[in-house]
Design a protein around this motif. Structure first.
Motif: not given
Ligand SMILES: Nc1ncnc2c1ncn2[C@@H]1O[C@H](COP(=O)(O)OP(=O)(O)OP(=O)(O)O)[C@@H](O)[C@H]1O
Ligand SMILES: [Mg+2]
Lengths: 296, 310, 328
Positions: C43-51, C98-100
């Protein structure tokens, strides 16, 4: 949209909590708080100076036997070429400069808001005509416009301030206009119109309160530039005249004695810097507090 | 593009005419008699009257303004009531001093303000950032004339390095330019910093980093150009204002430029001189503005394509 | 040559802002082998992009940081590498889509310049002509006419921009491509084209890929293995067949995510919404992160975080399937 909800004035609770949120953000900004403290202490100085200083005997009376004394425990900032106590004059000058800022900006704001509100709310021809006139004023160098108006009005404190105010009207008109245009189309205004609310009432009750943020910021910044501007005009002898202890005109007198009595230059200059600085800090702080997105 | 420039130039005309009208009114309301002030307090009334007649000062307002406009269209802006020299000639002879100060000031401001703003943004929250922001804040709050006086005190009276008045050598322009530059520099530093901070957060900056570019390269090659638009605007506004002449700084440093010309014109009720010089200042400001807008099209291809279409 | 290209072990990532401390990734383990495509779903916010950003080491300055764990890419530990090393790695060994696509290109540079740049930065070619030739070649590869390389991003459509972004990512033929929802910003017909293209290019260049997506159909069509991510952890990992196999064991989250698990054959199946919300990443629940929403919640789930259990390479992190627990 959340944005819509927070600007909706029909909800007084929300409005108050919004103010609280702004204050909360403002309070976290150390520089802005410093500016506010500085400004409040200047206000305090201005207000209390009347209590412990007598204008005729302590501020403008000449005592030639005590002239040009350097700072001492008796005269903290020294004495000027007429033997007047510079400290007393600088302190009294606070009253004048704050008055300059408040008076000028109040007038410019009132008239500018009127024009801006008319132009922004009605749009079309009203807007076109008013704004083209404002453009003409804005195209002229502001200082010389003020100087020319002072020429027409004749010298004197109030006339100088009026001239400064007139020269600033277009800038406020512009700000108010664009603030109003950005709000005009929003739903709650349409709703008020649909209920048959009178235009004047819509502007006063619904639009202006929501445009207040950017206006307040501009008010503080303009007070700062007005104090600077009036000091400049007084310095070249076209503003507030001696013996009134306006900081710019004090500097104008001090200039003659600069080589051997440089302390005369220092204190009025620092006073200007502090008052302008305090207003700039408040203005910046307010801007950040009002629009948290712009922070960092 | 050319059509756009021509259109903008044409739009300046009503503004300039409007200025002449407003100043005509203001000067009309100003008490005093230019003929009397030229001839002096003790001149005979007949002579004053004759001069008034010659200048046409006795006609009604509409006639005088109409006559002024008519000759202005033919390029004749009249002669100074004070010196009897054609005002255009006066302006041309006085303007170089103002222009030199303004140009030098804007160059000072850009040379320091923009790089410092960039460094501040890149090193956000560092000591350098803190220091330069504090300096910028101070410089926006210092009256330029006071700064000028302090410079005179230090560099002329104490160190004897620079002349305190006049326009005799290039050295004479350093202090007035520096005094005027301080505030401009402060605005530029703050503007550059805040737009850079905004740009640095954009996705395309991350893309550039993802290519393996260094911080320095990304800042100079990608961020700077994108941050330039607002900075150029600030530079343009500042330069436009400076070119209008500074009454106060010219007074402090004894420079007889456009600002001084305007003040003297007001003092002696010299309407032709005042109107022409303010119109000139507005024209220069408008041209700088236009130049900035044209410059945009070179900086930003999105702006450019707007003009190609429209 | 080692089979494993990317090995992420026990990765923890935090974002520290003025307001809060966000625990975005919490003990993530994942490997990607050479030439393999691994899907990352959640789901959104799972941390995928962060990984993905952690692998690039492009977490936002001053805010995001890796607090624990290692990321080994081709024998180099990304978490320990110097910035100078990272510059050599980014764009060359690993690159990211990147995503966008709308905001990922510099608006004031031509797309040709932006593609050529990555070649210059990694000194791929000696002469300008060679670089230009390669730019043309790569543009053709992603299906854009090379004549348009002198144009600016705003002159392209979203799908075309994404092609440019992909061209940049592939220009140096990286060993690993991190594709962060490469198609979500595009409309459906373009999505299919772009995905098809990515698959083909990947084959041609033998690039491994970590594909981040919401789209289960895309996963089914593209990925060799799939990781299901929840609140910064991998809760289930297996081959595409294992994950999409109905009568296999699954993590309750996966089950919820898939609604009824679709066949591999059926096309584009969207994630079905699960009751409840993702836990607040600033204040994660103890025990199993999913227990607040889990229909099969047991008392142990609230206190003890589940260990992974394996079943022929199929990993599930759930108390229900923990055999050790069953045998007790
Ligand atoms: N620059 C930032 N500052 C603070 N919190 C962040 C930042 N970037 C991401 N987060 C938080 O880290 C968590 C993981 O975010 P991430 O972008 O990795 O999710 P995602 O799985 O890629 O979601 P999506 O499917 O919406 O792209 C989320 O709770 C988000 O709010
Ligand atoms: Mg994401």
């Amino acid at each position: 949209m959340t944005e819509q909800a927070t600007v909706n004035p029909s909800n007084p609770v929300k409005k108050r909590s919004q103010l609280k949120a702004i204050w909360f953000r403002y309070r976290k900004n150390k520089l802005a708080m410093f500016g506010l403290a500085l400004f409040l202490s200047l206000v305090l100085v201005a207000a209390s100076s009347g209590l412990f200083l007598d204008y005729d005997t302590q501020v403008i009376e000449q005592r030639m036997r005590e002239r040009l004394q350097p700072p001492s425990s008796e005269h903290w900032f020294g004495t000027d070429q007429y033997g007047r106590d510079v400290f007393a004059r600088v302190v009294w000058g606070t009253r004048i400069s704050l008055f300059v800022g408040v008076f000028t900006v109040t007038i410019a704001l009132t008239v500018g808001t009127l024009f801006g509100a008319l132009a922004g709310y009605y749009g079309g021809t009203v807007d076109n005509v008013l704004m083209r006139i404002m453009d003409i004023f804005l195209a002229m160098p502001g200082t010389i416009l003020a100087v020319a108006i002072v020429g027409a009005l004749g010298p004197g404190l109030v006339n100088v301030l009026l001239a400064m105010a007139i020269a600033r009207i277009p800038q406020f008109a512009r700000i108010v206009r664009s603030a109003i245009i950005s709000i005009r189309g929003q739903e709650f205004i349409e709703a008020a119109k649909a209920c048959g609310t009178r235009d004047g009432r819509i502007i006063m009750r619904h639009i202006l309160p929501n445009a207040i943020g950017p206006i307040v910021v501009q008010v503080t910044l303009h007070m700062a530039t007005t104090i600077l501007g009036v000091a400049g005009l007084s310095f070249i002898g076209l503003g507030i005249e001696a013996p009134t202890p306006e900081w710019g005109s004090m500097l104008s007198e001090a200039k003659e004695w600069m080589r051997y009595h440089p302390y005369l230059m220092v204190f009025p200059g620092v006073a200007i810097i502090l008052s302008v600085l305090s207003l700039n800090l408040i203005g910046d702080g307010l801007r950040d507090a009002l629009d948290p997105r712009m922070k960092n | 593009m050319l059509r756009y420039v021509v259109k903008r130039l044409l739009l300046m005309i009503p503004v300039i005419v409007g200025i002449s009208f407003i100043l005509f009114v203001i000067m009309d309301l100003t008490p005093g008699d230019p003929a009397r002030s030229l001839l002096g307090e003790y001149a005979r009334q007949e002579d004053v009257d004759a001069l008034r007649e010659e200048w046409g000062l006795n006609d009604p307002f509409a006639v005088r303004y109409g006559r002024y406009l008519a000759s202005a269209i033919r390029g004749d802006f009249g002669k100074s009531y004070r010196t009897n020299i054609p005002v255009v000639q006066e302006i041309i002879s006085r303007y170089p001093a103002t222009m030199k100060v303004a140009t030098l000031a804007i160059l000072f401001a850009m040379a320091i303000g923009i790089p410092v703003g960039i460094i501040s943004a890149v090193k956000q929250y560092s000591l350098v950032d803190f220091g330069s922001m504090a300096t910028a804040l101070l410089f926006t709050s210092v009256p330029p004339f006071w700064l000028g006086l302090m410079l005179i005190l230090i560099f002329s009276l104490m160190l004897r390095l620079l002349p305190s008045v006049g326009t005799d050598s290039w050295k004479s322009f350093i202090m007035p330019a520096a005094a005027l530059a301080a505030a401009q520099m402060a605005t530029m530093t703050r503007m550059t910093r805040s737009t850079m901070l905004e740009v640095i957060r954009q996705d395309y900056i991350r893309t550039a980093k993802a290519k393996g570019a260094s911080q320095r390269y990304v800042v100079l090659k990608h961020a700077l150009r994108n941050a330039l638009l607002p900075v150029v605007t600030v530079v343009g506004i500042g330069f436009g204002n400076l070119l209008g002449g500074s009454l106060i700084i010219e007074n402090v440093f004894g420079i007889s430029g456009l600002g001084t010309l305007m003040v003297n014109a007001v003092k002696s009720k010299d309407s032709p001189m005042l109107i022409a010089s303010v119109m000139f200042a507005a024209l220069v400001g408008g041209l700088v503005n236009l130049a900035v807008d044209v410059l945009y099209t070179y900086i930003d291809p999105r702006v450019r394509s707007q003009y190609v279409k429209g | 040559m080692e089979e494993r290209l990317l090995e992420i072990k026990d990765l923890h990532v935090e974002y520290v802002t003025d307001e809060a401390r966000v625990f975005a990734v919490n003990g993530l383990d994942l490997t990607v082998n050479r030439g393999e495509t691994v899907g990352l779903v959640g789901e959104t916010g799972a941390g995928k992009t962060t990984t993905a950003l952690s692998v690039m080491r492009l977490l936002p300055d001053l805010v995001g940081r890796i607090t624990r764990g290692s990321i080994i890419l081709d024998g180099i530990d990304i978490t320990r590498a110097t910035e100078a090393d990272m510059r050599l790695i980014r764009g060359e060994a690993v690159s990211m889509i990147f995503q966008d696509p709308m905001t990922s290109l510099n608006p004031v540079m031509t797309i040709g310049e932006q593609i050529a740049e990555v070649l210059h930065l990694h000194e791929k070619y000696d002469t300008k002509e060679e670089v230009e030739h390669r730019v043309d070649e790569i543009l053709r590869l992603v299906g854009l006419p090379p004549e348009r390389k002198g144009e600016y991003p705003h002159q392209f459509s979203g799908g075309m921009k994404q092609r440019v972004v992909i061209a940049i990512a592939l220009a140096c033929e990286p060993k690993l491509l991190l594709a962060d929802e490469p198609t979500t910003a595009l409309d459906v017909t373009i999505q299919a084209q772009v995905l098809q293209m990515v698959r083909e290019l990947k084959e041609k260049l033998n690039t491994a890929m970590l594909l981040i997506t919401h789209d289960l159909g895309v996963v089914a069509q593209t990925c060799d293995r799939v990781g299901i991510m929840y609140a910064g952890e991998i809760v289930e990992l297996g081959t595409a067949e294992q994950i999409f196999q109905k009568d296999e064991r699954h993590h309750p989250y996966t089950v919820g995510l898939f609604g009824s698990i679709p066949d591999l054959t059926r096309k584009t199946r969207r994630l079905s919404p699960i009751e409840g919300l993702m836990p607040d990443p600033t204040d994660l629940p103890p025990g199993c992160r999913f227990h607040t929403r889990c229909p099969h919640r047991m008392p142990v789930c609230e206190v003890e975080s589940p260990r992974p259990s394996y079943n022929g390479g199929h990993l599930i992190r759930c108390h229900i399937w923990d055999d050790r627990r069953c045998s007790q």
